[in-house]
Design a protein around this motif. Sequence first.
Motif, PDB file in Angstrom:
ATOM      1  N   LEU A 183     -11.204  95.683  -5.894  1.00  0.00           N
ATOM      2  CA  LEU A 183     -10.717  94.577  -5.070  1.00  0.00           C
ATOM      3  C   LEU A 183     -10.992  93.292  -5.846  1.00  0.00           C
ATOM      4  O   LEU A 183     -12.030  92.657  -5.690  1.00  0.00           O
ATOM      5  N   HIS A 184     -10.062  92.924  -6.703  1.00  0.00           N
ATOM      6  CA  HIS A 184     -10.296  91.877  -7.696  1.00  0.00           C
ATOM      7  C   HIS A 184     -10.581  90.513  -7.080  1.00  0.00           C
ATOM      8  O   HIS A 184     -11.489  89.792  -7.532  1.00  0.00           O
ATOM      9  N   THR A 185      -9.798  90.137  -6.067  1.00  0.00           N
ATOM     10  CA  THR A 185      -9.997  88.813  -5.462  1.00  0.00           C
ATOM     11  C   THR A 185     -11.355  88.711  -4.780  1.00  0.00           C
ATOM     12  O   THR A 185     -12.096  87.735  -4.974  1.00  0.00           O
ATOM     13  N   LEU A 186     -11.693  89.727  -3.979  1.00  0.00           N
ATOM     14  CA  LEU A 186     -12.984  89.735  -3.302  1.00  0.00           C
ATOM     15  C   LEU A 186     -14.118  89.787  -4.311  1.00  0.00           C
ATOM     16  O   LEU A 186     -15.140  89.097  -4.156  1.00  0.00           O
ATOM     17  N   ASN A 187     -13.928  90.578  -5.365  1.00  0.00           N
ATOM     18  CA  ASN A 187     -14.961  90.687  -6.398  1.00  0.00           C
ATOM     19  C   ASN A 187     -15.169  89.353  -7.118  1.00  0.00           C
ATOM     20  O   ASN A 187     -16.299  88.963  -7.407  1.00  0.00           O
ATOM     21  N   TRP A 188     -14.076  88.646  -7.392  1.00  0.00           N
ATOM     22  CA  TRP A 188     -14.172  87.337  -8.053  1.00  0.00           C
ATOM     23  C   TRP A 188     -14.921  86.340  -7.163  1.00  0.00           C
ATOM     24  O   TRP A 188     -15.791  85.610  -7.625  1.00  0.00           O
ATOM     25  N   PHE A 189     -14.584  86.346  -5.860  1.00  0.00           N
ATOM     26  CA  PHE A 189     -15.223  85.418  -4.926  1.00  0.00           C
ATOM     27  C   PHE A 189     -16.726  85.687  -4.823  1.00  0.00           C
ATOM     28  O   PHE A 189     -17.545  84.769  -4.912  1.00  0.00           O
ATOM     29  N   LEU A 190     -17.099  86.959  -4.657  1.00  0.00           N
ATOM     30  CA  LEU A 190     -18.516  87.295  -4.514  1.00  0.00           C
ATOM     31  C   LEU A 190     -19.274  87.117  -5.818  1.00  0.00           C
ATOM     32  O   LEU A 190     -20.458  86.788  -5.810  1.00  0.00           O
ATOM     33  N   SER A 191     -18.615  87.324  -6.946  1.00  0.00           N
ATOM     34  CA  SER A 191     -19.268  87.123  -8.243  1.00  0.00           C
ATOM     35  C   SER A 191     -19.675  85.665  -8.412  1.00  0.00           C
ATOM     36  O   SER A 191     -20.776  85.369  -8.892  1.00  0.00           O
ATOM     37  N   ASN A 192     -18.782  84.753  -8.027  1.00  0.00           N
ATOM     38  CA  ASN A 192     -19.105  83.328  -8.113  1.00  0.00           C
ATOM     39  C   ASN A 192     -20.219  82.950  -7.139  1.00  0.00           C
ATOM     40  O   ASN A 192     -21.066  82.107  -7.448  1.00  0.00           O
ATOM     41  N   PHE A 193     -20.212  83.587  -5.982  1.00  0.00           N
ATOM     42  CA  PHE A 193     -21.264  83.312  -5.000  1.00  0.00           C
ATOM     43  C   PHE A 193     -22.611  83.809  -5.506  1.00  0.00           C
ATOM     44  O   PHE A 193     -23.618  83.085  -5.465  1.00  0.00           O
ATOM     45  N   LEU A 194     -22.653  85.038  -6.019  1.00  0.00           N
ATOM     46  CA  LEU A 194     -23.911  85.622  -6.467  1.00  0.00           C
ATOM     47  C   LEU A 194     -24.429  84.981  -7.746  1.00  0.00           C
ATOM     48  O   LEU A 194     -25.623  85.057  -8.046  1.00  0.00           O
ATOM     49  N   SER A 195     -23.537  84.354  -8.527  1.00  0.00           N
ATOM     50  CA  SER A 195     -23.995  83.677  -9.741  1.00  0.00           C
ATOM     51  C   SER A 195     -24.876  82.472  -9.416  1.00  0.00           C
ATOM     52  O   SER A 195     -25.659  82.017 -10.242  1.00  0.00           O
ATOM     53  N   SER A 196     -24.744  81.962  -8.185  1.00  0.00           N
ATOM     54  CA  SER A 196     -25.570  80.827  -7.747  1.00  0.00           C
ATOM     55  C   SER A 196     -26.594  81.268  -6.709  1.00  0.00           C
ATOM     56  O   SER A 196     -27.052  80.473  -5.894  1.00  0.00           O
ATOM     57  N   ILE A 197     -26.967  82.550  -6.747  1.00  0.00           N
ATOM     58  CA  ILE A 197     -27.818  83.110  -5.705  1.00  0.00           C
ATOM     59  C   ILE A 197     -29.191  82.445  -5.671  1.00  0.00           C
ATOM     60  O   ILE A 197     -29.780  82.284  -4.602  1.00  0.00           O
ATOM     61  N   ILE A 198     -29.718  82.047  -6.850  1.00  0.00           N
ATOM     62  CA  ILE A 198     -31.033  81.410  -6.875  1.00  0.00           C
ATOM     63  C   ILE A 198     -31.002  80.101  -6.095  1.00  0.00           C
ATOM     64  O   ILE A 198     -31.895  79.815  -5.283  1.00  0.00           O
ATOM     65  N   LEU A 199     -29.962  79.301  -6.330  1.00  0.00           N
ATOM     66  CA  LEU A 199     -29.821  78.034  -5.607  1.00  0.00           C
ATOM     67  C   LEU A 199     -29.641  78.283  -4.117  1.00  0.00           C
ATOM     68  O   LEU A 199     -30.217  77.569  -3.282  1.00  0.00           O
ATOM     69  N   VAL A 200     -28.864  79.314  -3.773  1.00  0.00           N
ATOM     70  CA  VAL A 200     -28.629  79.650  -2.367  1.00  0.00           C
ATOM     71  C   VAL A 200     -29.943  80.036  -1.689  1.00  0.00           C
ATOM     72  O   VAL A 200     -30.242  79.599  -0.576  1.00  0.00           O
TER      73      VAL A 200
END
Length: 262
Positions: A57-74
């Motif tokens: 699921l490329h679109t969902l994977n792209w969205f979550l990848s960007n979210f998880l890349s900032s997981i420390i800040l979150v």
Amino acid sequence: MFDVFSNIRLLDILDISIVAFIIYRIILLIKGTRAVQMLLGLAVILVVYMASRIGDLHTLNWFLSNFLSSIILVIVVIFQNDIRRALMHVGRNPFLGGTTSREESAVIEELVKACVALGNRKIGALIAIERETGINDILESGTPIDARVSTELIRAIFMPSSPIHDGALVLQQGRLTKAGCFLPLSQGAELNKDLGTRHRAAIGLTELADAIAIIVSEETGKISVAVNGGMTRNLDATSLKKVLGRLLEPRKVKLQKKKKRG
């Protein structure tokens, strides 16, 4: 199999033990708080992310990848209060340092009698009890006092005619240390609309520290206890004594152990 264990060094065991201890302390810190629900939410997001990779699921994977890349800040933003409380735990401050189990029971008894008496007369009260985390940097203003805990003194402080009846009465290391202190109000959007300033201040304090707050409602005379950002309401004398005993019980066990060792 034995070859694998033969390669393990004492430093490796120490390293694993330290990490396990840190994880254990984090679990204890967030146990019973809203942080647990937030962690479960992050776990669900992580599961969905893995499923999106497996299912292409490329679109969902792209969205979550960007979210998880900032997981420390979150994590820092979401758990800022819990992180602050954890850092404050570095310097521990026992609730009733140096007192016996009998003296602790006497303090709880005086608190219960005072709160019930105030509740019967519908006199509002807010009592903050410091436990392991110091709360001096959270308290705003206040009048310094140094007195043993007694029903008569607590009732006198919260009488409407008293100049220090507004704000919180603070209990530290088994003694009343400040009165008329203003506490930070909780900004939680999920709080009940009927909660007044005292209740919001009590929750606000327990969101920032591991303190306990006892609230007596001026409108209804009902007694509540706040801890870890949550609240137990409509307590009578028996249930209030039981709640306080349970919340302070770990410190009783520690004090008894220290006394036996001595």
